[in-house]
Each structure stands twice: as structure tokens, then as C-alpha cells.
Design a protein around this motif. Structure first.
Motif, PDB file in Angstrom:
ATOM      1  N   LYS A  21       0.910  -1.175   0.046  1.00 15.27           N
ATOM      2  CA  LYS A  21      -0.137  -0.265  -0.049  1.00 15.27           C
ATOM      3  C   LYS A  21       0.840   1.035   0.239  1.00 15.27           C
ATOM      4  O   LYS A  21       0.959   1.807  -0.696  1.00 15.27           O
ATOM      5  CB  LYS A  21      -1.230  -0.182   1.005  1.00 15.27           C
ATOM      6  N   ILE A  22       2.318   1.373   0.972  1.00 16.78           N
ATOM      7  CA  ILE A  22       2.534   2.351   1.000  1.00 16.78           C
ATOM      8  C   ILE A  22       3.443   2.251  -0.585  1.00 16.78           C
ATOM      9  O   ILE A  22       3.696   3.948  -0.994  1.00 16.78           O
ATOM     10  CB  ILE A  22       3.862   2.237   2.402  1.00 16.78           C
ATOM     11  N   ASN A  23       3.790   1.489  -1.188  1.00 16.57           N
ATOM     12  CA  ASN A  23       4.827   1.857  -2.294  1.00 16.57           C
ATOM     13  C   ASN A  23       3.631   2.296  -3.416  1.00 16.57           C
ATOM     14  O   ASN A  23       3.576   3.557  -3.879  1.00 16.57           O
ATOM     15  CB  ASN A  23       4.675  -0.144  -2.648  1.00 16.57           C
ATOM     16  N   SER A  24       2.213   1.959  -3.374  1.00 14.27           N
ATOM     17  CA  SER A  24       1.789   2.535  -3.857  1.00 14.27           C
ATOM     18  C   SER A  24       1.200   4.052  -4.058  1.00 14.27           C
ATOM     19  O   SER A  24       1.150   5.447  -4.513  1.00 14.27           O
ATOM     20  CB  SER A  24      -0.464   1.988  -4.122  1.00 14.27           C
ATOM     21  N   ASP A  25       0.907   4.938  -2.642  1.00 11.89           N
ATOM     22  CA  ASP A  25       0.475   5.584  -1.791  1.00 11.89           C
ATOM     23  C   ASP A  25       1.933   6.996  -2.460  1.00 11.89           C
ATOM     24  O   ASP A  25       1.576   8.356  -2.843  1.00 11.89           O
ATOM     25  CB  ASP A  25       1.533   5.728  -0.451  1.00 11.89           C
ATOM     26  N   ASP A  71       3.015  10.824  -8.757  1.00 13.77           N
ATOM     27  CA  ASP A  71       2.579  11.153  -9.790  1.00 13.77           C
ATOM     28  C   ASP A  71       2.567  13.165  -9.564  1.00 13.77           C
ATOM     29  O   ASP A  71       2.625  14.226 -10.587  1.00 13.77           O
ATOM     30  CB  ASP A  71       1.691  10.796 -10.048  1.00 13.77           C
ATOM     31  N   GLU A  72       2.073  13.076  -8.413  1.00 18.91           N
ATOM     32  CA  GLU A  72       1.428  14.994  -7.968  1.00 18.91           C
ATOM     33  C   GLU A  72       2.574  15.729  -8.277  1.00 18.91           C
ATOM     34  O   GLU A  72       2.558  16.978  -8.355  1.00 18.91           O
ATOM     35  CB  GLU A  72       1.119  14.509  -6.779  1.00 18.91           C
ATOM     36  N   ALA A  73       3.980  15.479  -8.043  1.00 18.49           N
ATOM     37  CA  ALA A  73       5.298  16.171  -8.047  1.00 18.49           C
ATOM     38  C   ALA A  73       5.114  16.463  -9.800  1.00 18.49           C
ATOM     39  O   ALA A  73       5.891  17.839  -9.356  1.00 18.49           O
ATOM     40  CB  ALA A  73       6.466  15.039  -7.363  1.00 18.49           C
ATOM     41  N   VAL A  74       4.936  15.767 -10.195  1.00 16.97           N
ATOM     42  CA  VAL A  74       5.438  15.522 -11.515  1.00 16.97           C
ATOM     43  C   VAL A  74       3.997  17.286 -11.904  1.00 16.97           C
ATOM     44  O   VAL A  74       4.637  17.349 -12.720  1.00 16.97           O
ATOM     45  CB  VAL A  74       4.652  14.750 -13.188  1.00 16.97           C
ATOM     46  N   ILE A 109      -0.437  15.232  -2.085  1.00 15.33           N
ATOM     47  CA  ILE A 109       0.288  14.465  -1.164  1.00 15.33           C
ATOM     48  C   ILE A 109       0.508  14.356   0.365  1.00 15.33           C
ATOM     49  O   ILE A 109       0.780  13.378   0.739  1.00 15.33           O
ATOM     50  CB  ILE A 109       2.062  15.529  -2.254  1.00 15.33           C
ATOM     51  N   GLY A 110      -0.196  15.659   1.025  1.00 11.80           N
ATOM     52  CA  GLY A 110       0.027  14.848   2.460  1.00 11.80           C
ATOM     53  C   GLY A 110      -0.850  14.229   2.631  1.00 11.80           C
ATOM     54  O   GLY A 110      -0.585  13.284   3.661  1.00 11.80           O
ATOM     55  N   ASP A 111      -2.329  13.622   2.396  1.00 12.30           N
ATOM     56  CA  ASP A 111      -3.190  12.685   2.108  1.00 12.30           C
ATOM     57  C   ASP A 111      -2.176  11.465   2.125  1.00 12.30           C
ATOM     58  O   ASP A 111      -2.500  10.322   3.353  1.00 12.30           O
ATOM     59  CB  ASP A 111      -4.476  12.761   1.441  1.00 12.30           C
ATOM     60  N   HIS A 112      -1.529  11.192   0.958  1.00 13.93           N
ATOM     61  CA  HIS A 112      -0.992  10.295   0.408  1.00 13.93           C
ATOM     62  C   HIS A 112       0.047   9.626   2.273  1.00 13.93           C
ATOM     63  O   HIS A 112      -0.067   8.683   2.061  1.00 13.93           O
ATOM     64  CB  HIS A 112      -0.236   9.901  -0.013  1.00 13.93           C
ATOM     65  N   ALA A 113       0.923  10.862   2.000  1.00 14.48           N
ATOM     66  CA  ALA A 113       1.734  10.654   4.000  1.00 14.48           C
ATOM     67  C   ALA A 113       0.703  10.262   4.587  1.00 14.48           C
ATOM     68  O   ALA A 113       1.119   9.325   5.679  1.00 14.48           O
ATOM     69  CB  ALA A 113       2.040  11.529   3.906  1.00 14.48           C
ATOM     70  N   THR A 114      -0.414  10.646   4.969  1.00 12.85           N
ATOM     71  CA  THR A 114      -1.187   9.768   6.422  1.00 12.85           C
ATOM     72  C   THR A 114      -1.861   8.482   5.696  1.00 12.85           C
ATOM     73  O   THR A 114      -1.235   8.126   6.677  1.00 12.85           O
ATOM     74  CB  THR A 114      -3.132  10.805   5.983  1.00 12.85           C
ATOM     75  N   ASN A 115      -1.662   8.994   4.676  1.00  6.11           N
ATOM     76  CA  ASN A 115      -2.261   6.636   4.354  1.00  6.11           C
ATOM     77  C   ASN A 115      -1.229   6.343   4.845  1.00  6.11           C
ATOM     78  O   ASN A 115      -1.417   5.559   5.261  1.00  6.11           O
ATOM     79  CB  ASN A 115      -2.569   6.283   3.055  1.00  6.11           C
TER      80      ASN A 115
END
Lengths: 222, 252
Positions: free
Chosen positions: A84-88, A94-97, A195-201
Motif C-alpha cells: 500500500k505504501i508503495n502505491s501511495d 505523479d503529483e510532484a510531476v 501528497i499530504g493525504d498520501h503521507a497520512t495513508n
């Protein structure tokens, strides 16, 4: 050390390296707010390419470890969390791009410069969140992982402020180029917030990995 | 509902303290797996549940094992009725070198469950049907049971137990001599048995315990160190020793 543990260590190291690459991408993207540089997007795209490769390698390794070792307990939780972390992390990249593409010529728009402060603050905050995630994952520190959840509220608050500021700005300007760039800034703020949401995940996955406790969606307990 | 309860149960072979203060509540119509390293006392505990251990010389016990409210180690309890109520299936099929029919009818006769031929045949067919063996053997009921494949022999052993109509079935590594396909079939059968019987399963195969049991007890050095739902034991055990054992990091 058992062969299985060597494989698990390799998996952990790959994931940490991937997270560091994501941090690097965001750092490069943030420079675009200060100075226009046509090379930066190319660097970001090449890092993204490496992250995509790593994503597939990590997924394959996880699949192989499950199929060949039938892991249970902490091992099972670690491997499922890594998937799951890998996917996040890949989505963060992608968001950074997206940020980099939209931020490319922003320094030319001086009228928007006052908005960059909060954007850069947001970037700082999500960078800290990612760093805490890496530390928490590396040192099995669930308290640190839980702190990341709290930091996300600040990022959401900043996003709302930026959107409000842009709304006020749009009323004042009729120049279509400025309006377009202002819209881009909203998308950038949204990307940083994602990105923050993904860090939360990721932090939630770390807590599950360490304690088997599901801290997602606390208001929606089954 | 509670079916088997061990209360401070201890078992000794001579001076060797094999089972140490076992306390466990086993639920009715569930599959309870007992896992643990070799020599930890799993099979000894299993054999204590139907008092097969009684035949071991210099064996002594203290504490209680209560089945359906009755302490089976109470002096007034008839050991034969305990064994009739608690059937057991072993690692390797242990059939008698007689016909398939006789392997089942033998238990019916000595337990005086049925005497006339038509009743015995009805029970034989019903128990063979329960283990999904009747279709394969209906034309060779009077042929030697030893001509069957290992998987069929193990099914016949289970059928033999079912014929006596027990409430509890103990399985001691029932698939250890079977290949993967046969193992899967026996596992399916054990899961089906749960509808009617309380099943206690000793296995070295942790994946088997994970696949088919409802609850799992982890036994190390004669003690039950953790007893919880199988899901918990294999995803998030509460004891470090359990974690070490199920993840394969356990060292004595």
C-alpha cells in the motif's frame, strides 16, 4: 540471518529509497517557484521513471514473498503495508510531476508571487510529513506516525487559505493569462494537499504494520 | 457453547512434566487447532481429551478435563464411554486389514450400537456418505480396506469414527501422510464436519491451521502460551513467543 529476513530488509530499503526519491522530486519542484529552469522538469521526469520501475519491482517482490513464504503476523502486516505504501509513494511522485509541469513559468507572474509563501509552506509541511513517515517506518515508531496524521490538518488549512486568496485575486484581474496561472496554482495546492493525504495513508499503514491496529476512518467504525 | 474445558490440567510421564497447567475453553461445533514445535505436548494434550494416554505406563495427571460438564478424569467415569464420545483420527490411516464394511461395522458391534445387518448397513452407508466415500466404494464394500488410496483410507478412518456418533473428533496430524490434493480434500471434509461436531486438530502445518480452524492454541514447552481466534493468531498475536513461532523465528 534467514533468507526471508534478507528479502524483507531489501524490501524495506527499497521503499525508503523510493520515499527519498519522492522527497527529492518535491524539493526540485519547489525550486520552480523561485527560479524558472527548463531542466528541472526533465530531472523530475527521470526520477519519476525510476520510481515507476521501483514500484513494479517492490510489488513483484511482495507478491513473491507472499506466494513463496506464506507470511503471517508481523511479516504479513509488513508486506501488505509495503504494497500500500508503495502505491501511495508512486502517486505522490505523479503529483510532484503535476506540480512541476504547472509551476514551470510561475516566477514570471509577479502578481501571483505573494501566494507562493503559503504554497512553499505547504510544501515544507508535506516534506516534513514524508520525513516523519520514513523515520517512523525505519525505527518502528508508531507515535511519530500518528503525529503525521495531525500535521495533515495544517496542510488542509493552508490549502483553504490559498484557494481563498486566489478567489480574491481573480475578482481583481481580468488578464486571462493571470487567471489561468491562478487556476494552476489552485491545482498545485490541490496536488500538494494530495501528497499530504498520501503521507497520512502511509502513516496509517505504519501503525497497522506495527500494531495490527486499523486507524483509518476513525469516524466510520464497522 | 463450551464443549471442552481444561482446568489446571497437568500430565506427567514418570517425572517428566509434559503438560503444565493447561487451561483452555474449547467451543462446541468449532475447529480448534493446536500448534507448536515438536515435542511441546500437543499430541499428549489431544490424547488426554479421550484418555488414550491412560494406556501409557507411568502416566499420571492432575487437574480436570471437562466435557459437556463432566470431568472425564473423575473415577466414576467409564473410560469407554469417553472414547465413544470422543473419536480420534491419527497421522496415518490405521485401518484393520479387513473389509471396508467390517472396518466400520466392527465399532458398531463392540459398542453395541447396532446388531442387525440392515441397521449396520444403513449406518455404514451413511458414514461413508458423510465422508464422501460411498460413491467410490459402494461396489467394493467387502474388499480389503487396505486396497484404497491413502486419502480414501483416511476418509474411511473418519467414517469409522462418525459411525459411533461421537460429539467430538480429535485429529492428530490427519494430513501428514497425504499429498497436496488429498490434503485439500480432507481439509474440506474437516470443515464440513464442523457443522455437527466439535473438532480439535493438532497440526505442524501452520497454514492448515490458518486455513481451516476457528480458534488456535499455541503450545510451547507444555504450556498454552496463547489461545485466540485463528485470525488474530496469524495476523496480530498478542504474545511475542506466538509471533516468533508463527513467523518461523522461534528458537528453543
Amino acid at each position: 540471518m534467514r533468507h526471508f529476513d534478507i528479502e524483507i530488509n531489501d524490501l524495506q530499503n527499497r521503499l525508503i529509497n523510493m520515499a527519498k526519491l519522492v522527497q527529492l522530486m518535491i524539493k526540485i519542484a519547489s525550486k520552480e517557484f523561485i527560479k524558472k529552469d527548463s531542466q528541472q522538469i526533465n530531472i523530475i521526469l527521470s526520477i519519476e521513471n525510476e520510481i515507476n520501475i521501483q514500484e513494479i519491482i517492490i510489488d513483484n517482490k511482495c507478491l513473491k514473498l507472499i506466494a513463496l513464504n506464506q507470511p503471517v503476523g508481523t511479516d504479513l502486516r509488513l508486506i501488505t503495508s509495503v504494497i500500500k505504501i508503495n502505491s501511495d509513494l508512486e502517486r505522490m511522485a505523479d503529483e510532484a510531476v503535476n506540480i512541476s509541469k504547472m509551476a514551470y513559468d510561475l516566477p514570471n507572474f509577479l502578481q501571483l508571487k505573494f501566494l507562493f509563501i503559503n504554497i512553499l509552506k505547504m510544501i515544507d509541511d508535506v516534506q516534513n510529513m514524508i520525513m516523519d513517515c520514513i523515520k517512523a517506518f525505519n525505527t518502528n515508531n508508531s507515535q511519530l506516525a500518528l503525529l503525521v496524521l495531525k500535521k495533515d490538518n495544517k496542510v488542509d488549512f493552508l490549502r483553504d487559505r490559498i484557494v481563498d486568496d486566489i478567489k480574491s485575486l481573480m475578482i481583481k484581474f481580468t488578464n486571462i493569462d493571470i487567471i489561468q496561472k491562478a487556476l494552476d496554482l489552485i491545482f498545485i495546492a490541490k496536488s500538494i494537499e494530495r501528497i499530504g493525504d498520501h503521507a497520512t495513508n502511509i502513516s496509517e499503514d505504519i501503525v497497522f504494520m506495527l500494531h495490527g491496529k486499523d486507524v483509518r476512518h476513525p469516524q466510520r467504525r464497522i | 457453547m463450551l464443549k471442552i474445558k481444561a482446568n489446571n490440567f497437568n500430565l506427567y510421564y514418570n517425572d517428566f512434566h509434559v503438560l503444565k497447567n493447561i487451561n483452555i475453553d474449547i467451543e462446541e461445533k468449532k475447529i480448534t487447532a493446536i500448534i507448536g514445535p515438536s515435542g511441546c505436548g500437543k499430541s499428549s494434550f489431544l490424547k488426554s481429551i479421550n484418555r488414550i494416554n491412560d494406556i501409557v505406563e507411568y502416566m499420571r495427571v492432575n487437574g480436570e478435563i471437562i466435557i459437556s460438564g463432566q470431568n472425564i478424569y473423575d473415577k466414576r467415569v467409564d473410560v469407554n464411554s469417553v472414547r465413544k464420545n470422543v473419536g480420534m483420527v491419527f497421522q496415518r490411516p490405521n485401518l484393520f486389514p479387513i473389509s471396508i464394511y467390517e472396518n466400520i461395522s466392527f465399532g458398531l458391534k463392540i459398542n453395541k450400537i447396532a446388531n442387525n445387518k440392515s441397521t449396520i448397513m444403513a449406518i455404514v452407508e451413511e458414514s461413508l456418505s458423510s465422508v464422501m466415500l460411498l460413491h467410490d466404494v459402494k461396489d467394493k464394500l467387502y474388499k480389503s480396506a487396505l486396497l484404497l488410496t491413502l486419502e480414501q483410507q483416511q476418509r474411511l478412518c473418519i467414517a469409522r469414527v462418525l459411525a459411533i456418533n461421537p460429539q467430538i473428533i480429535l485429529f492428530d496430524e490427519p494430513c501428514s501422510s497425504l499429498d497436496n490434493v488429498a490434503t485439500k480434500k480432507i481439509e474440506e471434509l474437516i470443515m464440513k464436519l464442523r457443522e455437527k461436531y466439535t473438532v480439535v486438530l493438532v497440526t505442524h502445518n501452520m497454514q492448515q491451521a490458518a486455513r481451516i480452524s476457528n480458534d488456535t492454541a499455541v503450545m510451547i514447552c507444555g504450556r498454552i502460551i496463547e489461545f485466540a481466534s485463528t485470525e488474530q493468531i496469524f495476523t496480530c498475536p498478542s504474545k511475542k513467543e506466538t509471533e516468533s513461532y508463527v513467523t518461523g523465528r522461534f528458537m528453543i
